[in-house]
Enzyme design. Structure first.
Site, PDB file in Angstrom:
ATOM      1  N   ASN A  18       0.114  -8.213   1.007  1.00 11.63           N
ATOM      2  CA  ASN A  18       1.206  -7.299   0.654  1.00 11.63           C
ATOM      3  C   ASN A  18       2.438  -7.758   1.428  1.00 11.63           C
ATOM      4  O   ASN A  18       2.535  -7.513   2.626  1.00 11.63           O
ATOM      5  CB  ASN A  18       0.812  -5.863   1.041  1.00 11.63           C
ATOM      6  CG  ASN A  18       1.962  -4.886   0.903  1.00 11.63           C
ATOM      7  OD1 ASN A  18       2.970  -5.180   0.244  1.00 11.63           O
ATOM      8  ND2 ASN A  18       1.828  -3.721   1.518  1.00 11.63           N
ATOM      9  N   TRP A  19       3.360  -8.430   0.719  1.00 12.30           N
ATOM     10  CA  TRP A  19       4.529  -8.989   1.404  1.00 12.30           C
ATOM     11  C   TRP A  19       5.534  -7.908   1.814  1.00 12.30           C
ATOM     12  O   TRP A  19       6.466  -8.177   2.533  1.00 12.30           O
ATOM     13  CB  TRP A  19       5.223 -10.011   0.506  1.00 12.30           C
ATOM     14  CG  TRP A  19       4.454 -11.277   0.267  1.00 12.30           C
ATOM     15  CD1 TRP A  19       3.192 -11.586   0.716  1.00 12.30           C
ATOM     16  CD2 TRP A  19       4.891 -12.413  -0.486  1.00 12.30           C
ATOM     17  NE1 TRP A  19       2.830 -12.838   0.296  1.00 12.30           N
ATOM     18  CE2 TRP A  19       3.851 -13.371  -0.450  1.00 12.30           C
ATOM     19  CE3 TRP A  19       6.053 -12.733  -1.199  1.00 12.30           C
ATOM     20  CZ2 TRP A  19       3.951 -14.607  -1.086  1.00 12.30           C
ATOM     21  CZ3 TRP A  19       6.154 -13.963  -1.841  1.00 12.30           C
ATOM     22  CH2 TRP A  19       5.108 -14.890  -1.779  1.00 12.30           C
ATOM     23  N   LYS A  20       5.340  -6.702   1.322  1.00  8.07           N
ATOM     24  CA  LYS A  20       6.301  -5.605   1.560  1.00  8.07           C
ATOM     25  C   LYS A  20       7.710  -6.092   1.196  1.00  8.07           C
ATOM     26  O   LYS A  20       7.848  -6.895   0.293  1.00  8.07           O
ATOM     27  CB  LYS A  20       6.208  -5.112   3.000  1.00  8.07           C
ATOM     28  CG  LYS A  20       4.777  -4.805   3.435  1.00  8.07           C
ATOM     29  CD  LYS A  20       4.718  -3.993   4.692  1.00  8.07           C
ATOM     30  CE  LYS A  20       3.276  -3.877   5.155  1.00  8.07           C
ATOM     31  NZ  LYS A  20       3.071  -2.845   6.139  1.00  8.07           N
ATOM     32  N   HIS A 102       0.399   3.181  -1.352  1.00  6.95           N
ATOM     33  CA  HIS A 102       0.501   2.647   0.015  1.00  6.95           C
ATOM     34  C   HIS A 102       1.093   3.727   0.913  1.00  6.95           C
ATOM     35  O   HIS A 102       1.948   4.498   0.496  1.00  6.95           O
ATOM     36  CB  HIS A 102       1.384   1.395   0.026  1.00  6.95           C
ATOM     37  CG  HIS A 102       1.316   0.659   1.333  1.00  6.95           C
ATOM     38  ND1 HIS A 102       2.009   1.071   2.443  1.00  6.95           N
ATOM     39  CD2 HIS A 102       0.614  -0.445   1.702  1.00  6.95           C
ATOM     40  CE1 HIS A 102       1.736   0.242   3.452  1.00  6.95           C
ATOM     41  NE2 HIS A 102       0.893  -0.684   3.031  1.00  6.95           N
ATOM     42  N   GLU A 104       3.198   3.685   3.160  1.00  4.97           N
ATOM     43  CA  GLU A 104       4.662   3.664   3.325  1.00  4.97           C
ATOM     44  C   GLU A 104       5.343   4.381   2.160  1.00  4.97           C
ATOM     45  O   GLU A 104       6.374   5.018   2.327  1.00  4.97           O
ATOM     46  CB  GLU A 104       5.144   2.213   3.476  1.00  4.97           C
ATOM     47  CG  GLU A 104       4.777   1.663   4.853  1.00  4.97           C
ATOM     48  CD  GLU A 104       4.610   0.162   4.931  1.00  4.97           C
ATOM     49  OE1 GLU A 104       5.006  -0.551   3.996  1.00  4.97           O
ATOM     50  OE2 GLU A 104       4.050  -0.297   5.955  1.00  4.97           O
ATOM     51  N   GLU A 173      -6.828   2.243   4.339  1.00  2.25           N
ATOM     52  CA  GLU A 173      -5.839   1.781   5.305  1.00  2.25           C
ATOM     53  C   GLU A 173      -5.478   2.932   6.249  1.00  2.25           C
ATOM     54  O   GLU A 173      -4.612   3.761   5.920  1.00  2.25           O
ATOM     55  CB  GLU A 173      -4.565   1.318   4.584  1.00  2.25           C
ATOM     56  CG  GLU A 173      -4.765   0.139   3.669  1.00  2.25           C
ATOM     57  CD  GLU A 173      -3.501  -0.687   3.546  1.00  2.25           C
ATOM     58  OE1 GLU A 173      -3.553  -1.876   3.854  1.00  2.25           O
ATOM     59  OE2 GLU A 173      -2.454  -0.135   3.173  1.00  2.25           O
ATOM     60  N   GLY A 179       0.507  -2.256  10.700  1.00  2.00           N
ATOM     61  CA  GLY A 179       1.651  -2.861  11.379  1.00  2.00           C
ATOM     62  C   GLY A 179       1.735  -2.529  12.859  1.00  2.00           C
ATOM     63  O   GLY A 179       2.753  -2.776  13.503  1.00  2.00           O
ATOM     64  N   SER A 217      -3.628  -4.143  10.314  1.00  5.58           N
ATOM     65  CA  SER A 217      -3.612  -5.137  11.403  1.00  5.58           C
ATOM     66  C   SER A 217      -4.796  -6.101  11.349  1.00  5.58           C
ATOM     67  O   SER A 217      -5.354  -6.473  12.381  1.00  5.58           O
ATOM     68  CB  SER A 217      -3.536  -4.438  12.762  1.00  5.58           C
ATOM     69  OG  SER A 217      -2.322  -3.712  12.867  1.00  5.58           O
ATOM     70  N   GLY A 238      -0.894  -7.018   5.460  1.00  8.79           N
ATOM     71  CA  GLY A 238       0.560  -6.935   5.494  1.00  8.79           C
ATOM     72  C   GLY A 238       1.153  -8.087   6.275  1.00  8.79           C
ATOM     73  O   GLY A 238       1.287  -9.206   5.772  1.00  8.79           O
ATOM     74  N   GLY A 239       1.483  -7.843   7.541  1.00  4.56           N
ATOM     75  CA  GLY A 239       2.188  -8.826   8.378  1.00  4.56           C
ATOM     76  C   GLY A 239       1.594 -10.229   8.338  1.00  4.56           C
ATOM     77  O   GLY A 239       2.324 -11.221   8.193  1.00  4.56           O
TER      78      GLY A 239
HETATM   79  C1  PEP Z   1      -0.330  -3.052   4.796  1.00  3.10           C
HETATM   80  O1  PEP Z   1       0.871  -2.935   4.785  1.00  3.10           O
HETATM   81  O2  PEP Z   1      -0.980  -2.766   3.787  1.00  3.10           O
HETATM   82  C2  PEP Z   1      -0.971  -3.533   6.014  1.00  3.10           C
HETATM   83  C3  PEP Z   1      -2.276  -3.461   6.112  1.00  3.10           C
HETATM   84  O3  PEP Z   1      -0.145  -4.032   6.986  1.00  3.10           O
HETATM   85  P1  PEP Z   1      -0.584  -4.818   8.324  1.00  3.10           P
HETATM   86  O4  PEP Z   1      -1.617  -5.826   7.936  1.00  3.10           O
HETATM   87  O5  PEP Z   1       0.677  -5.467   8.817  1.00  3.10           O
HETATM   88  O6  PEP Z   1      -1.119  -3.799   9.264  1.00  3.10           O
END
Ligand code: PEP
Length: 255
Positions: A18-20, A102, A104, A173, A179, A217, A238-239
């Site tokens: 997920n590049w956000k 998600h 966010e 999640e 994050g 994470s 994500g990251g």
């Molecule tokens: C996400 O945004 O779905 C996510 C899991 O982010 P991260 O891996 O950065 O925690």
């Protein structure tokens, strides 16, 4: 709605980046070239760029083993919904997946459980596989409400999609792990995945074939332990999906 899972693909591990709201023409091209050079992997791999980059990502990944998807879609098919993008539009770019719900979007855009379920329904109607995110906040976990929260979020999707529920991918999640560098332990994650699978089993005979991803994470050094759990079928990343070497290490861990 007709079934869209490939036969035999059930429970093959899936890793989705997920590049956000990150990326740019140059950075995307570099990342995709490095990923294609690093693959293929035993696991299925997909990336979800921001909407404006779907065309170039599709062009770059066509014919490769990496699938692509969108980070959201509207619950509506068309009309006066300024700023929204429909599932039909997303499907026109060859997407296989669309992330819905998600945390966010739930937190920053006030998306309700019902709206998330309606988005999943719209995605299925256009032969996209929705990746439905559920997860509790830190306060909810501290209050002992994890089970109640994720079951409530999931139950609205189960009720809305009825027999089509088996066509979704679920992503657990925990909001406190997204994050933050804090990851659920493999055992903590597995416990929630097991209860989600039990909830799905009560709704569909195909729950054993459904993929339940973990997100929060995930990194190269914790991925294998998480993905080794009985009910964890891969990750939503994500990251770490923004750096080819990091994402490739996670994809390798999902063997
Ligand atoms: C996400 O945004 O779905 C996510 C899991 O982010 P991260 O891996 O950065 O925690």
């Amino acid at each position: 709605m007709t079934p869209i899972h490939e036969p035999g693909a059930a429970r093959r591990k899936l890793v989705v980046g997920n590049w956000k709201m990150n990326g740019g023409h140059g950075a995307n091209a570099e990342l995709l070239a490095a990923l294609q050079a690093a693959g293929p992997w035993v696991a299925e791999v997909a990336v979800c760029p921001p909407f404006p980059y779907l065309a170039e990502v599709a062009l770059s990944l066509q014919g490769s083993s990496i699938a692509w998807g969108a980070q959201d879609c509207s619950a509506h098919d068309s009309g006066a919904y300024t700023g929204e993008v429909s599932a039909a539009m997303v499907a026109e770019f060859g997407c296989r997946y669309v992330i819905v719900g998600h945390s966010e979007r739930r937190a920053l855009h006030g998306e309700s459980d019902q709206l998330v379920a309606d988005k999943a329904k719209a995605a299925l109607a256009h032969r996209l596989t929705p990746i439905v995110c559920v997860g509790e906040t830190l306060a909810e976990r501290a209050a002992g409400q994890t089970t109640e929260v994720v079951k409530r979020q999931m139950s609205v999707v189960v009720h809305t999609l009825a027999h089509c529920i088996s066509q979704v991918v679920v992503a657990y999640e925990p909001v406190w792990a997204i994050g933050t560098g804090k990851t659920a332990t493999p055992e903590e994650a597995q416990a929630v995945h097991a209860l989600l699978r039990a909830q799905l089993k009560a709704a569909t005979a195909h729950a054993g074939d459904m993929k339940i991803l973990y997100g929060g994470s995930v990194k190269g050094d914790n991925a294998a332990a998480l993905f080794g759990q009985a009910d964890i079928d891969g990750g939503l990343i994500g990251g770490a999906s923004l750096k080819a070497a990091d994402f490739a290490a996670i994809c390798r861990a999902a063997a």
